[in-house]
Design a protein around this motif. Structure first.
Motif, PDB file in Angstrom:
ATOM      1  N   PRO B  28      49.579  -3.973  23.302  1.00  0.00           N
ATOM      2  CA  PRO B  28      49.636  -4.250  21.859  1.00  0.00           C
ATOM      3  C   PRO B  28      48.588  -5.295  21.488  1.00  0.00           C
ATOM      4  CG  PRO B  28      51.445  -5.347  22.979  1.00  0.00           C
ATOM      5  CD  PRO B  28      50.762  -4.486  24.016  1.00  0.00           C
ATOM      6  N   GLN B  29      47.990  -5.102  20.313  1.00  0.00           N
ATOM      7  CA  GLN B  29      46.895  -5.987  19.919  1.00  0.00           C
ATOM      8  C   GLN B  29      47.324  -7.112  18.991  1.00  0.00           C
ATOM      9  OE1 GLN B  29      43.260  -3.784  18.788  1.00  0.00           O
ATOM     10  NE2 GLN B  29      44.344  -1.972  19.499  1.00  0.00           N
ATOM     11  N   LEU B  30      48.218  -6.812  18.049  1.00  0.00           N
ATOM     12  CA  LEU B  30      48.541  -7.776  17.009  1.00  0.00           C
ATOM     13  C   LEU B  30      49.888  -8.457  17.249  1.00  0.00           C
ATOM     14  CD1 LEU B  30      47.466  -5.643  13.917  1.00  0.00           C
ATOM     15  CD2 LEU B  30      46.101  -7.287  15.212  1.00  0.00           C
ATOM     16  N   ALA B  31      49.859  -9.786  17.244  1.00  0.00           N
ATOM     17  CA  ALA B  31      51.094 -10.551  17.415  1.00  0.00           C
ATOM     18  C   ALA B  31      52.100 -10.198  16.328  1.00  0.00           C
ATOM     19  CB  ALA B  31      50.783 -12.049  17.387  1.00  0.00           C
ATOM     20  N   ASP B  32      51.610  -9.966  15.107  1.00  0.00           N
ATOM     21  CA  ASP B  32      52.487  -9.558  14.003  1.00  0.00           C
ATOM     22  C   ASP B  32      53.292  -8.322  14.370  1.00  0.00           C
ATOM     23  OD1 ASP B  32      51.842 -11.518  12.232  1.00  0.00           O
ATOM     24  OD2 ASP B  32      50.888 -10.208  10.743  1.00  0.00           O
ATOM     25  N   ASN B  33      52.640  -7.378  15.001  1.00  0.00           N
ATOM     26  CA  ASN B  33      53.323  -6.137  15.358  1.00  0.00           C
ATOM     27  C   ASN B  33      54.380  -6.360  16.434  1.00  0.00           C
ATOM     28  OD1 ASN B  33      52.002  -4.526  13.534  1.00  0.00           O
ATOM     29  ND2 ASN B  33      50.437  -3.833  14.962  1.00  0.00           N
ATOM     30  N   ILE B  34      54.063  -7.229  17.409  1.00  0.00           N
ATOM     31  CA  ILE B  34      55.054  -7.523  18.455  1.00  0.00           C
ATOM     32  C   ILE B  34      56.287  -8.168  17.817  1.00  0.00           C
ATOM     33  CG2 ILE B  34      55.492  -8.782  20.602  1.00  0.00           C
ATOM     34  CD1 ILE B  34      52.474  -8.581  21.206  1.00  0.00           C
ATOM     35  N   GLY B  35      56.039  -9.085  16.870  1.00  0.00           N
ATOM     36  CA  GLY B  35      57.153  -9.721  16.159  1.00  0.00           C
ATOM     37  C   GLY B  35      57.966  -8.704  15.370  1.00  0.00           C
ATOM     38  N   SER B  36      57.273  -7.823  14.644  1.00  0.00           N
ATOM     39  CA  SER B  36      57.975  -6.803  13.843  1.00  0.00           C
ATOM     40  C   SER B  36      58.777  -5.862  14.726  1.00  0.00           C
ATOM     41  CB  SER B  36      56.970  -5.970  13.037  1.00  0.00           C
ATOM     42  OG  SER B  36      56.335  -6.756  12.071  1.00  0.00           O
ATOM     43  N   VAL B  37      58.222  -5.551  15.901  1.00  0.00           N
ATOM     44  CA  VAL B  37      58.944  -4.690  16.842  1.00  0.00           C
ATOM     45  C   VAL B  37      60.232  -5.375  17.299  1.00  0.00           C
ATOM     46  CG1 VAL B  37      58.885  -3.770  19.207  1.00  0.00           C
ATOM     47  CG2 VAL B  37      56.974  -3.321  17.639  1.00  0.00           C
ATOM     48  N   ALA B  38      60.142  -6.674  17.623  1.00  0.00           N
ATOM     49  CA  ALA B  38      61.330  -7.416  18.068  1.00  0.00           C
ATOM     50  C   ALA B  38      62.407  -7.364  16.982  1.00  0.00           C
ATOM     51  CB  ALA B  38      60.960  -8.857  18.395  1.00  0.00           C
ATOM     52  N   ARG B  39      61.987  -7.544  15.735  1.00  0.00           N
ATOM     53  CA  ARG B  39      62.933  -7.505  14.622  1.00  0.00           C
ATOM     54  C   ARG B  39      63.579  -6.127  14.493  1.00  0.00           C
ATOM     55  NH1 ARG B  39      61.453  -9.169   8.341  1.00  0.00           N
ATOM     56  NH2 ARG B  39      63.530  -8.845   7.471  1.00  0.00           N
ATOM     57  N   ALA B  40      62.741  -5.089  14.528  1.00  0.00           N
ATOM     58  CA  ALA B  40      63.262  -3.721  14.390  1.00  0.00           C
ATOM     59  C   ALA B  40      64.204  -3.381  15.544  1.00  0.00           C
ATOM     60  CB  ALA B  40      62.106  -2.721  14.335  1.00  0.00           C
ATOM     61  N   MET B  41      63.895  -3.901  16.746  1.00  0.00           N
ATOM     62  CA  MET B  41      64.776  -3.659  17.895  1.00  0.00           C
ATOM     63  C   MET B  41      66.142  -4.290  17.670  1.00  0.00           C
ATOM     64  SD  MET B  41      62.149  -4.251  21.121  1.00  0.00           S
ATOM     65  CE  MET B  41      63.501  -4.275  22.330  1.00  0.00           C
ATOM     66  N   LEU B  42      66.144  -5.585  17.313  1.00  0.00           N
ATOM     67  CA  LEU B  42      67.422  -6.285  17.160  1.00  0.00           C
ATOM     68  C   LEU B  42      68.202  -5.731  15.962  1.00  0.00           C
ATOM     69  CD1 LEU B  42      69.199  -8.362  18.488  1.00  0.00           C
ATOM     70  CD2 LEU B  42      68.058 -10.157  17.166  1.00  0.00           C
ATOM     71  N   ASN B  43      67.498  -5.299  14.904  1.00  0.00           N
ATOM     72  CA  ASN B  43      68.174  -4.610  13.793  1.00  0.00           C
ATOM     73  C   ASN B  43      69.035  -3.479  14.321  1.00  0.00           C
ATOM     74  OD1 ASN B  43      65.382  -4.739  11.437  1.00  0.00           O
ATOM     75  ND2 ASN B  43      67.181  -6.044  11.516  1.00  0.00           N
ATOM     76  N   ASN B  44      68.599  -2.884  15.425  1.00  0.00           N
ATOM     77  CA  ASN B  44      69.287  -1.726  15.971  1.00  0.00           C
ATOM     78  C   ASN B  44      69.947  -2.016  17.325  1.00  0.00           C
ATOM     79  OD1 ASN B  44      68.665   0.531  13.965  1.00  0.00           O
ATOM     80  ND2 ASN B  44      66.677  -0.452  14.248  1.00  0.00           N
ATOM     81  N   GLY B  45      70.198  -3.290  17.560  1.00  0.00           N
ATOM     82  CA  GLY B  45      70.987  -3.683  18.733  1.00  0.00           C
ATOM     83  C   GLY B  45      70.267  -3.616  20.070  1.00  0.00           C
ATOM     84  N   LEU B  46      68.942  -3.526  20.062  1.00  0.00           N
ATOM     85  CA  LEU B  46      68.174  -3.452  21.309  1.00  0.00           C
ATOM     86  C   LEU B  46      67.516  -4.800  21.603  1.00  0.00           C
ATOM     87  CD1 LEU B  46      66.350  -0.009  20.823  1.00  0.00           C
ATOM     88  CD2 LEU B  46      68.548  -0.473  21.945  1.00  0.00           C
ATOM     89  N   ASP B  47      67.414  -5.143  22.891  1.00  0.00           N
ATOM     90  CA  ASP B  47      66.756  -6.421  23.207  1.00  0.00           C
ATOM     91  C   ASP B  47      65.883  -6.398  24.461  1.00  0.00           C
ATOM     92  OD1 ASP B  47      68.647  -6.406  25.217  1.00  0.00           O
ATOM     93  OD2 ASP B  47      69.297  -8.467  24.891  1.00  0.00           O
ATOM     94  N   ASP B  48      65.675  -5.231  25.055  1.00  0.00           N
ATOM     95  CA  ASP B  48      64.870  -5.167  26.284  1.00  0.00           C
ATOM     96  C   ASP B  48      63.423  -4.773  25.932  1.00  0.00           C
ATOM     97  OD1 ASP B  48      63.749  -4.771  28.755  1.00  0.00           O
ATOM     98  OD2 ASP B  48      65.319  -3.428  29.513  1.00  0.00           O
ATOM     99  N   LEU B  49      62.610  -5.794  25.643  1.00  0.00           N
ATOM    100  CA  LEU B  49      61.213  -5.577  25.251  1.00  0.00           C
ATOM    101  C   LEU B  49      60.307  -5.844  26.455  1.00  0.00           C
ATOM    102  CD1 LEU B  49      58.949  -5.167  23.103  1.00  0.00           C
ATOM    103  CD2 LEU B  49      59.207  -7.587  22.514  1.00  0.00           C
ATOM    104  N   ARG B  50      59.389  -4.919  26.710  1.00  0.00           N
ATOM    105  CA  ARG B  50      58.461  -5.063  27.840  1.00  0.00           C
ATOM    106  C   ARG B  50      57.030  -4.908  27.330  1.00  0.00           C
ATOM    107  NH1 ARG B  50      61.635  -1.997  32.689  1.00  0.00           N
ATOM    108  NH2 ARG B  50      63.684  -2.893  32.234  1.00  0.00           N
ATOM    109  N   LEU B  51      56.184  -5.836  27.688  1.00  0.00           N
ATOM    110  CA  LEU B  51      54.807  -5.837  27.200  1.00  0.00           C
ATOM    111  C   LEU B  51      53.845  -5.592  28.352  1.00  0.00           C
ATOM    112  CD1 LEU B  51      55.137  -9.036  24.987  1.00  0.00           C
ATOM    113  CD2 LEU B  51      55.269  -6.651  24.224  1.00  0.00           C
TER     114      LEU B  51
END
Lengths: 260, 260
Positions: B28-51
């Motif tokens: 992933p290139q943009l920190a903004d996108n990584i942050g948005s992904v984390a938010r979208a994951m937790l919105n849906n009860g997910l927390d296992d993010l791998r970069l």
């Protein structure tokens, strides 16, 4: 920031637009979000974007990078001063809100909203979905305008979606329903009044009830007025029924003045 | 930019997490996108993010604003050098891609992917979804790793989703399926091998076939190798079957050397 990205799919141009609900953003604050909304709309074949008093004015070139080519949606976007003006020509409008509201409205999931919108979509009818400002969400006044509300079932501990993510889910379910049910029959009852015509009646009713001393005591007036409005928005009145209701009010007023 | 917003819903904290697929972001290139992904994951009860090899390194405090409180997901995020290492411990993995690929894989819509993931989810099995870098998307090598691909049906003229929007749709369908089918039975066949074990076999097969002169001519070797890999990933091998296949290769090699 605000770089576009093409990780999934391809954005060729502004084609592929199909008639669908208008997206109304009330007082959006961030140009990035307006751009992302335009992109999410066009991803799902929508192009009727309406902006109510955006914080940084309109047009705003800062919205373009995140639109990632959905420039036509931004160029076509209409600017309004109030939510009521923005939905005046529509016939059925929903409000996206997650907070519990002290009002009696039909509530839908995004998928349910797609079905509700589809059922009311026809060449002579227009629909829309209202989204509130970042941070604060819609004020009650805007929610009252709506025929129904959209609630996204999400992790109850972490349910706040970014504005463009909320628009995406509603637009995505709309588009998916089109894929699933391309020939879905639309309801063809008698013509639906514009929201402007409905609001005109509700304002008239409000005024007459106030004059008649019904909106009393003053501190309860807004609540009484809100409850009455929700009854009539929930009823999905036809043009004919709206005319009848005007007649009812006139008749009651006349009767009253005969007595007086 | 990168302001958080709360237009829809409320983000109380990092609660409400349920076991679910890992989300793997490749370069992933943009920190903004990584942050948005984390938010979208937790919105849906997910927390296992791998970069996998994020452009600007990790940890990256610039990801926090767009995470809008999903800090725990960012803090828990694991860093890997290669996609293969990132999925090594998983048992079933899907790749999100919109481009047509010259390979034979099962393709799913986001809703279909949710069902496929759910069917394979169990306490002793782990699943994941791989997303490619902004702009370029996944390379074929990463797609070959996957048991299936996810394709989002969108406006064919404008189908490129932002990275976090793509993650949102997959995570959203996963969460919605949980709402619809909370007690869905998981498939309990014999244990599934880890992707690491499967790749170990495929690498061994590759090596033996190359030594045997099967991957010939050299310019066609990658295609032949890719096609063979896709046969075995599509088969969803059990542990037992994988051991059997190792035995088959060994037996054939032994037979060959007896002949030679």
């Amino acid at each position: 920031m605000a770089e576009s990205d093409e990780s999934i799919g391809e954005n060729k141009g502004a084609g592929g637009v199909q008639p669908g609900p208008a997206i109304i953003l009330v007082e959006p604050q961030l140009a990035d979000n307006i751009g992302s909304v335009a992109r999410a709309m066009l991803n799902n074949g929508l192009d009727d974007l309406r902006l109510v008093a955006p914080r940084d004015g309109w047009p705003n070139p800062d919205a373009e990078p995140m639109a990632s080519g959905a420039t036509l949606v931004l160029e076509k976007a209409q600017l309004f001063e109030t939510t009521r003006e923005a939905v005046a020509d529509l016939n059925f409008v929903m409000a996206a809100t997650a907070r519990e509201r002290d009002m009696s409205k039909r509530a839908y999931t995004p998928k349910g909203s797609a079905i509700a919108l589809k059922l009311r979509h026809a060449p002579d009818r227009k629909t829309g979905v209202i989204f509130g400002p970042e941070r604060s969400g819609l004020v009650n006044e805007d929610v009252i305008l709506a025929d129904g509300i959209i609630h996204v079932p999400l992790n109850p501990e972490f349910s706040s979606l970014n504005l463009s993510q909320a628009v995406l889910l509603v637009a995505y379910e709309w588009y998916q329903l089109g894929v699933e049910m391309p020939t879905m029959r639309t309801v063809t009852q008698s013509p639906a009044p514009s929201i402007e015509a409905r609001e005109y009646f509700l304002d008239r009713l409000d005024k007459e009830l106030d004059a008649a001393g019904f909106l009393f005591p003053p501190e309860l007036a807004p609540t009484i007025s809100k409850n009455i409005r929700n009854v009539f928005t929930r009823a999905e009145l036809s043009d004919q029924e709206l005319r009848t209701l005007h007649g009812v009010v006139t008749a009651l007023l006349k009767h009253q003045s005969d007595d007086g």
